[in-house]
Scaffold this active site. Structure first.
Site, PDB file in Angstrom:
ATOM      1  N   TYR A 111     -16.934  12.732 -14.885  1.00  0.00           N
ATOM      2  CA  TYR A 111     -16.792  13.861 -15.804  1.00  0.00           C
ATOM      3  C   TYR A 111     -15.450  13.877 -16.534  1.00  0.00           C
ATOM      4  CZ  TYR A 111     -20.757  15.657 -13.134  1.00  0.00           C
ATOM      5  OH  TYR A 111     -21.970  15.809 -12.536  1.00  0.00           O
ATOM      6  N   HIS A 158      -7.838  -4.278  -7.756  1.00  0.00           N
ATOM      7  CA  HIS A 158      -7.665  -3.509  -6.510  1.00  0.00           C
ATOM      8  C   HIS A 158      -9.015  -3.346  -5.799  1.00  0.00           C
ATOM      9  CE1 HIS A 158      -4.911  -1.029  -4.158  1.00  0.00           C
ATOM     10  NE2 HIS A 158      -5.852  -0.113  -4.045  1.00  0.00           N
ATOM     11  N   ARG A 217       0.804  -1.218   0.000  1.00  0.00           N
ATOM     12  CA  ARG A 217       0.000   0.000   0.000  1.00  0.00           C
ATOM     13  C   ARG A 217       0.841   1.274   0.000  1.00  0.00           C
ATOM     14  NH1 ARG A 217      -4.449   0.923   4.589  1.00  0.00           N
ATOM     15  NH2 ARG A 217      -5.239  -1.016   3.688  1.00  0.00           N
TER      16      ARG A 217
END
Length: 756
Positions: free
Chosen positions: A130, A85, A39
């Site tokens: 977007y 993931h 991580r």
């Protein structure tokens, strides 16, 4: 509670007992190692954290290379979460945004379209539904060799697909883009660097394996941030950082003058222009920047960073102003550096610059070796097939007969010509049009080319020198295609320093007024009439001092202790002021008897009513102690008289005199040079006063002044005063410490002296 988790398994139950301490320790360590390895920390091989690696790989699998059409970011995030993931979509999208921001990554991995945030607010990016994205050209350096057997693949979280454990980076991205992360018990902060410089250092290390950090720093000058702000960390500190893997880098904004204005054109990495303007505005509102009157943000498309500071006048010290702003705002920023990286042994370690580059070159050698072996294997497979095809061309009629007549032509071909199954299948897959003579010539030409390439590969793989030459050649090609100039200049600069209170004081005329009960106030200008001010009931004017707002201001109490204050902190004369007892802690209920203002080297006449005194310096009376500083020693029952500043010209004159008078009308005039200059103490006797206990009615000194040849002395007794010119004073001149002469009748109860 018992420390042991006991189990009472029924027949066939496979559960086991484990102590709570062992279970929690194991669980915590497992979690810690997961956070560290999977991580928070980057891997030295490709410089990526797992989420970044998965985003780049998922985009490549979607065909979103640098030449492809942009695709919705939500599509990419969905693929990453669904295949590789299984975590939160917002965290995954934020990692993707970071790789697309040119002001965050030195070499962005993602080419974004839409609102991807701004330097003012990096987290102001639009939602993933977007924005659109594809991989940047720099991502090719991570992916171009991924399908060439260079890295290992492992099953994803549900075993449905495979993902690469690492990416075959063609440049050390762990240094190029840097990284930040917080794991369990450790963190990483790696600054970005310039591609050309890092490649040059790698080549130098290949040529000179024993190169030191100092040698590599002839290539890598220091970090290269995405902005053009200056790195001002000394070279020796940068070298120590690269050797130990820990340290800090200090960056400073770039500015220049345009007429009277100061223009900021580059800010340190990750510094918000809006935050800087807010910090400066707060200081202006708090009156800590009186030399600035305005500030503007004129940033636009042509000038991404343009902050304008407008000074009050062009007579200010610009360098001193900027030094203060560097010290108190984000115009100067320090970055922690901690080169904590997961190495090829899968262990986190803080590494130095030499260690990082050596380990990456070891990885690069492994990648290139695997790539060449992969290619060699493909060549051998093709040559094997070509050998079979050429055998078929030598006896084409027999091959055709077998295919037409035999029930199992593959087995027959293998038996008749000694072919392998792969060769036999290749012959059977031939089309009729490929049986032409011209096609045979093509096959022979292809075989010759492949055999030449094979020989070259085998030579390269068998020679350490050739391998190093190949790696250097490829690194130089990467630098030529993707390298750019350094953005962050390095320079040495003086330490920034904030303004002190004294620096911020204005040089305005001011009058400080002290009342008999110790209340103080300050009036602007020198035209104020202290006697006409409004005082509290039972209080009245005592002393006044005229000077500038940045002059030294000193108060003296009746015990002879001095106190220091800044003139600009005094209350306005429009009110009744404030008591000095609130600012200072005078001993024995001493009253404040005098106030002085002037330059630090100004001379002061200090006298006690016991008839002793000396000439002091104003700077010697300055103290930060609220309890004051012992300055003039006074006897028990005695007190200090109001101190007086001595004009510099008068102090330098040989004709300067001191006039001292007692309450019973005895006046003595003597030379000023007869008084000693002391830092503190009782001083010498001015006039012989016989009283020792200073009881009411006894004789005591009530005034002493310094005067020049042309000055006139005024003796005040009640409503009357006596004016004595220089020729009148001749009758009172004598040696210091004498009794002096009696003043005329009517002046036997003198109150004070003054000079005009």
């Amino acid at each position: 509670m018992d420390d042991e988790i006991q189990s009472s398994p029924s027949e066939g139950d496979a559960s086991e007992s484990m102590s709570l301490a062992t279970y929690t320790e194991r669980a915590y360590l497992d979690y810690s190692m997961y956070v560290i390895n999977d991580r928070a920390l980057p891997h030295i091989a490709d410089g990526l954290k797992p989420v970044q690696r998965r985003i780049i790989y998922a985009m490549s699998e979607l065909g979103l290379n640098n030449q492809a059409k942009y695709a919705k970011s939500a599509r990419t995030v969905g693929d990453v979460l669904g295949k590789f993931h299984p975590h939160g979509d917002s965290a995954c999208y934020e990692a993707m945004v970071l790789m697309a921001q040119s002001f965050s990554f030195r070499y962005p991995m993602v080419d974004g379209q839409g609102n991807w945030g701004a330097p003012d607010d990096p987290k102001s990016f639009a939602a993933m539904r977007y924005t659109e994205a594809r991989l940047s050209r720099y991502a090719e350096l991570l992916l171009s060799e991924a399908k060439q057997g260079t890295v290992d693949y492992s099953p994803n979280f549900d075993g449905s697909v495979k993902e690469p454990k690492l990416l075959p980076a063609q440049a050390p991205f762990v240094l190029l883009n840097g990284s930040t992360g917080i794991a369990v018990g450790m963190a990483t902060d790696i600054p970005p660097h310039n591609l050309n410089e890092v490649v040059s250092a790698c080549i130098h290390l290949l040529d000179s394996p024993k190169a030191t950090t100092a040698d590599l720093m002839t290539h890598i000058k220091g970090p290269d941030y995405p902005t053009e702000a200056q790195v001002i960390t000394p070279v020796a500190d940068i070298q120590a950082l690269y050797e130990s893997g820990r340290g800090s880098i200090k960056a400073r904004a770039v500015y220049h003058r345009e007429g009277p204005e100061v223009v900021i054109t580059a800010l340190p990495h990750q510094v918000s222009p809006a935050k800087v303007l807010e910090q400066v505005a707060q200081q202006m509102n708090a009156k800590k920047l009186p030399m600035l009157v305005d500030l503007r943000d004129e940033s636009d498309h042509e000038n991404p960073t343009r902050l304008v500071f407008v000074p009050r006048s062009n007579r200010i010290d610009y360098d001193r102003l900027m030094s203060h702003l560097f010290a108190t705002t984000d115009l100067e920023r320090s970055y922690r550096v901690n080169l904590n990286i997961i190495g090829l042994d899968h262990r986190p370690e803080v590494k130095g610059l030499v260690g990082i580059l050596k380990e990456w070159l070891k990885y690069r050698l492994d990648v290139v070796t695997r790539r060449l072996n992969f290619r060699l294997e493909k060549i051998n497979d093709r040559l094997h097939i070509l050998d079979g095809l050429l055998i078929a061309y030598l006896d084409l009629d027999e091959v055709i007969r077998i295919i037409r007549e035999e029930d199992e032509p593959r087995v027959a071909l293998m038996k008749r010509f000694g072919l392998s199954e792969i060769q036999a299948n290749a012959i059977l897959d031939l089309r009729l049009r490929n049986l032409a003579k011209l096609e045979e010539m093509k096959l022979r030409g292809e075989k010759d080319e492949l055999e030449t390439e094979k020989a070259g590969l085998e030579k390269t793989l068998g020679s350490k020198t050739r391998m190093q030459s190949l790696i250097k050649k490829e690194l130089l090609a990467v630098a030529a295609d993707y390298g750019d100039d350094r953005r962050t200049p390095l320079m040495e600069a003086e330490e920034s320093q904030a303004f002190s209170e004294e620096d911020l004081m204005t040089n305005d005329p001011i009058t400080v007024v002290l009342s008999t009960k110790g209340w103080v106030r300050a009036a602007k200008g020198h035209d104020v009439k202290p006697h006409e001010l409004n005082y509290r009931t039972g209080d009245e004017f005592s002393q006044a001092a005229k000077g500038r707002s940045n002059d030294v201001l000193v108060f003296l109490d009746s015990d002879g202790r001095s106190y220091n204050a800044a003139a600009h902190t005094l209350p306005s004369a429009r009110g009744q002021g404030e008591p000095l007892s609130g600012r200072f802690k005078a001993k024995n209920d001493a009253r404040f008897v005098g106030v002085l203002m002037g330059n630090a080297d100004a001379k002061v006449l200090l006298v006690s009513n016991a008839g002793f005194g000396f000439v002091g310096t104003l700077s010697e009376m300055v103290t930060k102690n609220k309890a004051g500083k012992a300055c003039l020693s006074v006897p028990s029952g005695g007190y200090a008289l109001p101190p007086l500043l001595i004009d510099p010209a008068l102090h330098a004159s040989d004709d300067a005199q001191v006039a001292a008078v007692t309450n019973q009308g005895r006046l003595l005039v003597f030379a000023l040079k007869d008084l000693p200059e002391l830092a503190r103490g009782k001083g010498n006797k001015l006039l012989n006063v016989p009283s020792a206990d200073f009881k009411s009615g006894e004789e005591e000194l009530v005034g002493a002044v310094a005067l020049g040849e042309k000055d006139e002395l005024l003796v005040h007794a009640g409503q009357r005063h006596l004016r004595l010119k220089s020729k009148d004073l001749e009758n009172y001149i004598g040696e210091r410490a004498r009794r002096g002469r009696k003043l005329p009748r009517g002046f036997q109860k003198v109150e004070r002296l003054s000079v005009e």
